[in-house]
Design a protein around this motif. Structure first.
Motif, PDB file in Angstrom:
ATOM      1  N   ALA A   1      23.539  71.015   0.660  1.00  0.00           N
ATOM      2  CA  ALA A   1      24.930  71.075   0.190  1.00  0.00           C
ATOM      3  C   ALA A   1      24.981  71.318  -1.315  1.00  0.00           C
ATOM      4  O   ALA A   1      25.742  72.173  -1.796  1.00  0.00           O
ATOM      5  N   VAL A   2      24.160  70.586  -2.066  1.00  0.00           N
ATOM      6  CA  VAL A   2      24.138  70.766  -3.520  1.00  0.00           C
ATOM      7  C   VAL A   2      23.582  72.133  -3.891  1.00  0.00           C
ATOM      8  O   VAL A   2      24.131  72.844  -4.750  1.00  0.00           O
ATOM      9  N   ALA A   3      22.493  72.533  -3.241  1.00  0.00           N
ATOM     10  CA  ALA A   3      21.852  73.805  -3.576  1.00  0.00           C
ATOM     11  C   ALA A   3      22.771  74.987  -3.295  1.00  0.00           C
ATOM     12  O   ALA A   3      22.956  75.872  -4.145  1.00  0.00           O
ATOM     13  N   CYS A   4      23.380  75.020  -2.115  1.00  0.00           N
ATOM     14  CA  CYS A   4      24.220  76.160  -1.749  1.00  0.00           C
ATOM     15  C   CYS A   4      25.530  76.165  -2.524  1.00  0.00           C
ATOM     16  O   CYS A   4      26.043  77.238  -2.870  1.00  0.00           O
ATOM     17  N   THR A   5      26.075  74.986  -2.811  1.00  0.00           N
ATOM     18  CA  THR A   5      27.312  74.945  -3.583  1.00  0.00           C
ATOM     19  C   THR A   5      27.088  75.456  -5.001  1.00  0.00           C
ATOM     20  O   THR A   5      27.895  76.245  -5.523  1.00  0.00           O
ATOM     21  N   ALA A   6      25.998  75.036  -5.632  1.00  0.00           N
ATOM     22  CA  ALA A   6      25.712  75.505  -6.993  1.00  0.00           C
ATOM     23  C   ALA A   6      25.484  77.011  -7.017  1.00  0.00           C
ATOM     24  O   ALA A   6      25.992  77.722  -7.893  1.00  0.00           O
TER      25      ALA A   6
ATOM     26  N   ALA B   1      27.526  71.257   4.263  1.00  0.00           N
ATOM     27  CA  ALA B   1      26.432  72.086   3.757  1.00  0.00           C
ATOM     28  C   ALA B   1      26.456  73.469   4.401  1.00  0.00           C
ATOM     29  O   ALA B   1      26.197  74.481   3.738  1.00  0.00           O
TER      30      ALA B   1
ATOM     31  N   LEU C   1      18.738  60.265  -2.918  1.00  0.00           N
ATOM     32  CA  LEU C   1      19.856  61.088  -2.455  1.00  0.00           C
ATOM     33  C   LEU C   1      19.934  61.104  -0.939  1.00  0.00           C
ATOM     34  O   LEU C   1      21.026  60.991  -0.358  1.00  0.00           O
TER      35      LEU C   1
ATOM     36  N   ALA D   1      22.539  66.398   1.999  1.00  0.00           N
ATOM     37  CA  ALA D   1      23.027  66.532   0.630  1.00  0.00           C
ATOM     38  C   ALA D   1      22.228  67.568  -0.154  1.00  0.00           C
ATOM     39  O   ALA D   1      22.765  68.207  -1.067  1.00  0.00           O
ATOM     40  N   VAL D   2      20.949  67.734   0.193  1.00  0.00           N
ATOM     41  CA  VAL D   2      20.112  68.702  -0.533  1.00  0.00           C
ATOM     42  C   VAL D   2      20.628  70.126  -0.352  1.00  0.00           C
ATOM     43  O   VAL D   2      20.899  70.833  -1.339  1.00  0.00           O
TER      44      VAL D   2
ATOM     45  N   GLU E   1      16.318  74.280  -2.440  1.00  0.00           N
ATOM     46  CA  GLU E   1      16.028  73.647  -1.150  1.00  0.00           C
ATOM     47  C   GLU E   1      14.537  73.415  -0.957  1.00  0.00           C
ATOM     48  O   GLU E   1      14.141  72.428  -0.326  1.00  0.00           O
TER      49      GLU E   1
ATOM     50  N   ALA F   1      29.124  75.526   2.693  1.00  0.00           N
ATOM     51  CA  ALA F   1      28.655  76.041   1.401  1.00  0.00           C
ATOM     52  C   ALA F   1      27.700  77.210   1.590  1.00  0.00           C
ATOM     53  O   ALA F   1      27.749  78.204   0.858  1.00  0.00           O
TER      54      ALA F   1
END
Length: 407
Positions: free
Chosen positions: A370-375, A300, A359, A367-368, A334, A303
Motif C-alpha cells: 500500500a505504501v509502495a504503490c501509493t508513493a 493496496a 509495520l 501495508a508494505v 516492495e 493503489a
C-alpha cells in the motif's frame, strides 16, 4: 523662366535643384521602409529543418505537437514573429506542400469499408478477457481442493500464464496500445513483480516474519479478490484512457497557447484518475463481497491499480521511460521489505527488519504494497501533471476509423 513651346508653361529646374531632389529621394525611401533585423523570412529555416513533419502532417495541430516535442516554445515562436507555437504551426502548414500519401512509407489506399464497429467489439472483448481467464483459473483451483500439491501448482501456473497472455492482448489493443514504440523492456518485469506481490506478497512476508516459509507443506495462498478485481479493471482502464485521449485532442484544438493547454489538461488528468479509481473501488468491493478479503489488501490493490493505469497512460502518450521508472520504484520498495527480513537472519547482523516487522504487526503485511504503490502513483501523477500538458502528448486522431480501434 517660361517657354511658349509645346503649348505648356512651367518652371524650369536649375541643375542644383535637380541634384538636391535626387539626393533627397533615396533618404525618403529609406525612411519609409522599416528597418529589419535578421533574415527576411525567418520561418524558412524551420520549413527546411522540419520538412518531413510539415509535409506529412494531417493538420496544423500535428505540426504544433511536433514542434513542441522538439523544444519549440512560445518564447521560441516569438523569435520567428509569431505569438505562440500554434500560430507558427499554422504558417508552416500553409506554406509547406503536402506530401503525396501514395509515396509515404507503408502507405496504401484507404479502405472505406473498414469494419470499425467490429474492431471496437474485438477490442472490448480483449479488454474483458483477463477477467474471464481469472474467473476460470479461480474455478479450476477451487475444483481441485484435495489434489496433490503438484497438481494444484500446475493448475495455478497454467492460470497465471494464460492470464498474462490475456493481459498482453488487452493492453496491445484499442486505447491502451502504445503509439510510440514498445518502451523499456524492463517495464514488463516491474508489472509482473508488482502484480505478483499483490497476489502472493502478503502471504510471503507473513511467512518470512514467522521464520518460514516451509515449502512444500506451506502452499502459497493467493489473494483472490484483489486479483479478480485487477483483472476486470482492464476494461474501465481502456474506457478512461479513451476518454482522456479524446478530451485531450479537443482541448488541443481549442487552445491558443501552451499555457492555456496545460491549464485545461490538468483537470482532465485528475478527473480521469478519480474516475478510474471509482471504477476500481467498485470492482474491489464487489469481489470482496463475493470472495472476502482484507480491507487493507483491497486498499493496496486500489493503489496498485491506479499506479498501473497512470503508467500505461504515460506510456501511451509518449512517456514510457517515466512509466517504467514509477513501476520500478514501487517494485524496489516492495522488494526491500522481504530482503530486510532475510538479511536480519544472517549471523551478526542487527535487526534491520524491525521497521518492517513493526509495520506488519501494527497495520498488517498489506501495508508494505500500500505504501509502495501509493508513493509511486503519486509520483507518476505529479509527473503526468507536467508531462501530459504538452502538445506533443496529444497527437491528432488517426485518419482511418478502423485504425483508431485497431487490435
Amino acid at each position: 523662366m517660361t517657354t511658349p513651346e509645346g503649348g505648356a508653361t512651367g518652371a524650369v529646374e536649375t541643375p542644383g535643384e535637380a541634384r538636391a531632389d535626387r539626393a533627397a529621394s533615396p533618404r525618403k525611401d529609406a525612411a519609409a521602409r522599416p528597418s529589419r533585423r535578421g533574415p527576411a523570412d525567418p520561418v524558412r529555416m524551420l520549413m527546411h529543418r522540419h520538412q518531413e513533419l510539415c509535409a506529412h502532417a494531417v493538420d496544423a495541430l500535428e505540426i504544433a505537437a511536433g514542434l513542441e516535442a522538439h523544444g519549440v516554445t512560445d518564447r521560441t515562436a516569438a523569435r520567428f514573429r509569431h505569438r505562440d507555437v500554434f500560430s507558427l504551426a499554422e504558417e508552416l502548414y500553409a506554406r509547406v506542400p503536402r506530401a503525396d500519401p501514395a509515396t509515404a512509407p507503408g502507405a496504401g489506399p484507404p479502405d472505406p469499408t473498414a469494419p470499425a464497429r467490429r474492431s471496437r467489439t474485438v477490442c472490448g472483448a480483449l479488454h474483458l478477457l483477463p477477467g474471464a481467464v481469472c474467473v476460470a483459473a479461480a474455478a479450476a483451483l477451487a475444483s481441485v481442493p484435495t489434489a496433490p500439491p503438484a497438481v494444484r501448482t500446475a493448475v495455478g501456473a497454467t492460470g497465471l500464464v494464460l492470464l498474462a497472455l490475456a493481459v498482453r492482448l488487452g493492453v496491445r489493443s484499442g486505447p491502451l496500445r502504445l503509439r510510440h514504440g514498445t518502451g523499456p523492456r524492463t517495464a514488463g518485469l516491474w508489472v509482473c513483480w508488482t502484480a505478483g506481490y499483490a497476489v502472493y506478497g502478503d502471504w510471503l512476508l507473513g511467512q518470512l516474519l514467522a521464520g518460514g516459509p516451509d515449502l512444500p507443506p506451506a502452499a502459497p495462498r493467493a489473494a483472490v479478490a484483489p486479483a479478480m478485481a485487477l483483472a476486470f479493471a482492464l476494461a474501465p482502464a481502456a474506457g478512461c484512457a479513451h476518454w482522456f485521449t479524446v478530451r485531450g485532442r479537443r482541448v488541443l484544438a481549442a487552445s491558443r497557447g501552451l499555457g492555456e493547454l496545460a491549464a485545461r489538461v490538468r483537470p482532465l488528468l485528475l478527473a480521469v484518475t478519480l474516475l478510474f479509481l471509482g471504477a476500481l473501488v467498485t470492482l474491489l468491493l464487489g469481489a470482496a463481497a463475493v470472495l472476502g478479503g482484507d480491507p487493507l489488501a483491497l486498499g493496496a490493490a486500489a493503489a496498485l491499480g491506479v499506479l498501473l493505469f497512470l503508467a500505461r497512460l504515460l506510456a501511451v502518450h509518449g512517456f514510457p521511460e517515466a512509466a517504467a521508472a514509477g513501476l520500478a520504484s514501487a517494485a524496489a520498495l516492495e522488494a526491500v521489505a522481504p530482503a530486510l527480513v532475510l538479511i536480519a537472519r544472517l549471523p551478526g547482523m542487527p535487526p534491520v527488519d524491525a521497521p518492517v516487522a513493526a509495520l506488519a504487526t501494527t497495520v498488517g503485511p498489506a501495508a508494505v504494497p500500500a505504501v509502495a504503490c501509493t508513493a509511486a502513483a503519486l509520483g507518476l501523477l505529479v509527473h503526468g501533471l507536467r508531462a501530459l500538458t504538452g502538445a506533443c502528448a496529444h497527437w491528432p486522431a488517426p485518419s482511418g476509423p478502423a485504425e483508431a480501434h485497431r487490435p
